[in-house]
Motif scaffolding. Structure first.
Motif, PDB file in Angstrom:
ATOM      1  N   ARG A 148       0.991  -1.104  -0.047  1.00  0.00           N
ATOM      2  CA  ARG A 148      -0.042  -0.111   0.197  1.00  0.00           C
ATOM      3  C   ARG A 148       0.837   1.337  -0.070  1.00  0.00           C
ATOM      4  NH1 ARG A 148      -4.732  -1.676   4.399  1.00  0.00           N
ATOM      5  NH2 ARG A 148      -4.615  -4.014   4.148  1.00  0.00           N
ATOM      6  N   PHE A 149       1.098   2.109  -1.079  1.00  0.00           N
ATOM      7  CA  PHE A 149       2.035   2.951  -1.448  1.00  0.00           C
ATOM      8  C   PHE A 149       1.449   4.124  -1.408  1.00  0.00           C
ATOM      9  CE2 PHE A 149       0.769   1.437  -5.596  1.00  0.00           C
ATOM     10  CZ  PHE A 149       0.577   2.730  -6.394  1.00  0.00           C
ATOM     11  N   ALA A 150       0.200   4.564  -1.440  1.00  0.00           N
ATOM     12  CA  ALA A 150      -0.165   5.950  -1.608  1.00  0.00           C
ATOM     13  C   ALA A 150      -1.560   6.057  -1.324  1.00  0.00           C
ATOM     14  CB  ALA A 150      -0.024   6.601  -3.086  1.00  0.00           C
ATOM     15  N   THR A 151      -1.982   7.279  -0.772  1.00  0.00           N
ATOM     16  CA  THR A 151      -3.290   7.595  -0.636  1.00  0.00           C
ATOM     17  C   THR A 151      -3.819   8.911  -1.312  1.00  0.00           C
ATOM     18  OG1 THR A 151      -3.290   6.868   1.873  1.00  0.00           O
ATOM     19  CG2 THR A 151      -5.109   8.392   1.197  1.00  0.00           C
ATOM     20  N   VAL A 152      -4.793   8.714  -2.214  1.00  0.00           N
ATOM     21  CA  VAL A 152      -5.198   9.540  -3.324  1.00  0.00           C
ATOM     22  C   VAL A 152      -6.415  10.112  -3.141  1.00  0.00           C
ATOM     23  CG1 VAL A 152      -3.285   8.747  -4.810  1.00  0.00           C
ATOM     24  CG2 VAL A 152      -5.622   7.837  -4.998  1.00  0.00           C
ATOM     25  N   PRO A 153      -6.869  11.330  -3.521  1.00  0.00           N
ATOM     26  CA  PRO A 153      -8.056  11.728  -3.338  1.00  0.00           C
ATOM     27  C   PRO A 153      -9.232  10.956  -4.339  1.00  0.00           C
ATOM     28  CG  PRO A 153      -6.944  13.629  -4.331  1.00  0.00           C
ATOM     29  CD  PRO A 153      -6.084  12.351  -4.030  1.00  0.00           C
ATOM     30  N   ASP A 154      -8.851  10.844  -5.447  1.00  0.00           N
ATOM     31  CA  ASP A 154      -9.635  10.141  -6.665  1.00  0.00           C
ATOM     32  C   ASP A 154      -9.278   8.920  -6.964  1.00  0.00           C
ATOM     33  OD1 ASP A 154     -11.087  12.741  -6.777  1.00  0.00           O
ATOM     34  OD2 ASP A 154      -9.342  13.675  -7.584  1.00  0.00           O
ATOM     35  N   ALA A 155     -10.077   8.000  -7.213  1.00  0.00           N
ATOM     36  CA  ALA A 155      -9.965   6.531  -7.680  1.00  0.00           C
ATOM     37  C   ALA A 155      -9.135   6.634  -8.976  1.00  0.00           C
ATOM     38  CB  ALA A 155     -11.042   5.853  -7.810  1.00  0.00           C
ATOM     39  N   PRO A 156      -7.879   6.040  -9.160  1.00  0.00           N
ATOM     40  CA  PRO A 156      -7.429   6.107 -10.713  1.00  0.00           C
ATOM     41  C   PRO A 156      -8.289   5.211 -11.677  1.00  0.00           C
ATOM     42  CG  PRO A 156      -5.895   5.312  -8.701  1.00  0.00           C
ATOM     43  CD  PRO A 156      -7.068   5.443  -8.074  1.00  0.00           C
ATOM     44  N   LYS A 157      -8.245   5.592 -12.782  1.00  0.00           N
ATOM     45  CA  LYS A 157      -9.209   5.135 -13.885  1.00  0.00           C
ATOM     46  C   LYS A 157      -8.805   3.929 -14.112  1.00  0.00           C
ATOM     47  CE  LYS A 157     -11.121   6.214 -18.238  1.00  0.00           C
ATOM     48  NZ  LYS A 157     -11.243   7.042 -19.299  1.00  0.00           N
ATOM     49  N   GLY A 158      -9.666   2.951 -14.140  1.00  0.00           N
ATOM     50  CA  GLY A 158      -9.610   1.482 -14.570  1.00  0.00           C
ATOM     51  C   GLY A 158      -9.059   0.723 -13.486  1.00  0.00           C
ATOM     52  N   VAL A 159      -8.801   0.936 -12.354  1.00  0.00           N
ATOM     53  CA  VAL A 159      -8.188   0.265 -11.168  1.00  0.00           C
ATOM     54  C   VAL A 159      -9.397  -0.268 -10.362  1.00  0.00           C
ATOM     55  CG1 VAL A 159      -6.805   0.253  -9.263  1.00  0.00           C
ATOM     56  CG2 VAL A 159      -6.084   1.330 -11.156  1.00  0.00           C
ATOM     57  N   PRO A 160      -9.722  -1.491 -10.237  1.00  0.00           N
ATOM     58  CA  PRO A 160     -10.675  -2.107  -9.289  1.00  0.00           C
ATOM     59  C   PRO A 160     -10.701  -1.733  -7.827  1.00  0.00           C
ATOM     60  CG  PRO A 160      -9.816  -3.941 -10.795  1.00  0.00           C
ATOM     61  CD  PRO A 160      -8.999  -2.665 -10.709  1.00  0.00           C
ATOM     62  N   VAL A 161     -11.699  -1.779  -7.236  1.00  0.00           N
ATOM     63  CA  VAL A 161     -11.848  -1.326  -5.718  1.00  0.00           C
ATOM     64  C   VAL A 161     -11.855  -2.674  -5.037  1.00  0.00           C
ATOM     65  CG1 VAL A 161     -13.204  -0.373  -3.785  1.00  0.00           C
ATOM     66  CG2 VAL A 161     -13.217   0.914  -6.096  1.00  0.00           C
ATOM     67  N   LEU A 162     -10.985  -2.824  -4.308  1.00  0.00           N
ATOM     68  CA  LEU A 162     -10.897  -3.799  -3.186  1.00  0.00           C
ATOM     69  C   LEU A 162     -11.853  -3.812  -1.968  1.00  0.00           C
ATOM     70  CD1 LEU A 162      -9.831  -6.771  -2.445  1.00  0.00           C
ATOM     71  CD2 LEU A 162      -7.847  -5.435  -1.096  1.00  0.00           C
ATOM     72  N   GLU A 163     -12.878  -4.672  -1.941  1.00  0.00           N
ATOM     73  CA  GLU A 163     -13.623  -4.672  -0.831  1.00  0.00           C
ATOM     74  C   GLU A 163     -13.490  -5.904   0.055  1.00  0.00           C
ATOM     75  OE1 GLU A 163     -18.443  -5.033  -0.085  1.00  0.00           O
ATOM     76  OE2 GLU A 163     -17.912  -4.087  -1.932  1.00  0.00           O
ATOM     77  N   LEU A 164     -13.085  -5.686   1.223  1.00  0.00           N
ATOM     78  CA  LEU A 164     -13.014  -6.747   2.192  1.00  0.00           C
ATOM     79  C   LEU A 164     -14.250  -7.125   2.791  1.00  0.00           C
ATOM     80  CD1 LEU A 164      -9.408  -6.211   3.632  1.00  0.00           C
ATOM     81  CD2 LEU A 164     -10.038  -7.861   1.977  1.00  0.00           C
ATOM     82  N   ALA A 165     -15.030  -8.046   2.636  1.00  0.00           N
ATOM     83  CA  ALA A 165     -16.301  -8.333   3.353  1.00  0.00           C
ATOM     84  C   ALA A 165     -16.408  -9.464   4.287  1.00  0.00           C
ATOM     85  CB  ALA A 165     -17.321  -8.548   2.146  1.00  0.00           C
ATOM     86  N   VAL A 166     -14.988  -9.511   5.015  1.00  0.00           N
ATOM     87  CA  VAL A 166     -15.155 -10.670   5.979  1.00  0.00           C
ATOM     88  C   VAL A 166     -15.998 -10.464   6.863  1.00  0.00           C
ATOM     89  CG1 VAL A 166     -13.412 -11.883   7.296  1.00  0.00           C
ATOM     90  CG2 VAL A 166     -12.615 -10.885   5.049  1.00  0.00           C
ATOM     91  N   PRO A 167     -16.735 -11.635   7.366  1.00  0.00           N
ATOM     92  CA  PRO A 167     -17.571 -11.349   8.701  1.00  0.00           C
ATOM     93  C   PRO A 167     -16.875 -10.701   9.969  1.00  0.00           C
ATOM     94  CG  PRO A 167     -18.320 -12.979   7.477  1.00  0.00           C
ATOM     95  CD  PRO A 167     -17.064 -12.542   6.679  1.00  0.00           C
ATOM     96  N   ARG A 168     -17.376  -9.992  10.698  1.00  0.00           N
ATOM     97  CA  ARG A 168     -16.720  -9.472  11.879  1.00  0.00           C
ATOM     98  C   ARG A 168     -17.214 -10.188  13.065  1.00  0.00           C
ATOM     99  NH1 ARG A 168     -13.864  -4.888  10.924  1.00  0.00           N
ATOM    100  NH2 ARG A 168     -14.265  -3.685   9.234  1.00  0.00           N
TER     101      ARG A 168
END
Length: 261
Positions: A148-168
């Motif tokens: 994890r190398f950078a935090t950006v204000p806008d999502a880069p075009k064409g890069v999928p979003v990772l959603e961790l939906a692991v039950p808590r």
């Protein structure tokens, strides 16, 4: 029996004493030449040191930057901290590389080279995001190594979003979040290019339950990161055979399935 004659004794003495020694003058001459040669070598060495370290001919005057895409040349120069004005030969290229990698995590690698007689070249390779993770209103970029190398204000075009939906709730997961992120990165690298362009989300529910959300409401049940290339080939074949399907399951690539709803 008569002993050796005087002539024979003289010849014997010559043989025992060896060849005649060179005169003292010759030895002094050779010693003088050796001293002159050594003195000349010392002077040449001193001149070379002065030329490299003391003269203005090989001073660091410019810093060039290449290979940047998101970073600016000014950002790279500032983080590099190249000592402009110092002798070029004394510039610590390893220290410059270490500073850049520490100060700018977006840099994956950098080559620091001397460009005689006055330059330092910084050849930068930036990390490329393969997934992004939502962080409030911003996004964290993740590269192919799971960094994890950078935090950006806008999502880069064409890069999928990772959603961790692991039950808590319930028992803790066998796999920590970082491990799940690495598995998702492996899967993102195996998604066929044709499908990757339409991939919006990589959803991780567990180690062996990863799905893709594509444009147009289509989904792909991928399963684990194992057998990724086989799953990619199967998915392409499945999409070609059933172009109207909206849901695809390649979690078992030898027994794929698709459906229209």
């Amino acid at each position: 029996m008569a002993g050796p004659s005087t002539a024979e004794r003289g010849e014997r003495q010559k043989l025992e004493s060896g060849p005649p020694r060179p005169p003292l003058v010759g030895r002094l001459r050779r010693l003088r030449r050796l001293i002159i040669l050594l003195f000349a070598l010392v002077l040449a060495g001193a001149a070379a040191v002065w030329i490299l370290y003391g003269s203005p001919w090989f001073r660091t005057e410019r810093v060039s930057v290449s290979g940047t895409r998101v970073l600016t040349a000014a950002q790279v120069r500032e983080a590099a901290g190249v000592p402009v004005g110092s002798p070029l030969v004394s510039v610590d290229t390893d220290a410059i590389e270490a500073r850049l990698l520490k100060e700018l995590p977006r840099i994956d690698s950098v080559e620091v080279v001397r460009s005689w007689p006055h330059g330092i070249g910084l050849n930068v390779t930036e990390r490329t995001p393969v997934l992004i993770i939502g962080k409030g209103a911003k996004f964290v970029e993740v590269d192919a190594g799971g960094v994890r190398f950078a935090t950006v204000p806008d999502a880069p075009k064409g890069v999928p979003v990772l959603e961790l939906a692991v039950p808590r709730s319930g028992a803790p997961s066998r796999f920590p979040a970082d491990r799940l992120v690495r598995e998702a990165v492996r899967i993102a690298g195996d998604i066929p290019a044709r499908v990757a362009r339409d991939t919006r989300t990589v959803k991780v529910r567990s180690y062996d339950a990863v799905s893709l959300e594509l444009s147009g409401g289509r989904t792909v049940e991928w399963g684990s990161a194992e057998k990724g290339p086989a799953k990619a080939r199967t998915l392409l074949a499945l999409m070609k055979a059933d172009s109207g399907a909206r849901h695809f399951d390649v979690s078992a690539p030898t027994a794929p399935a698709s459906s229209g709803s």
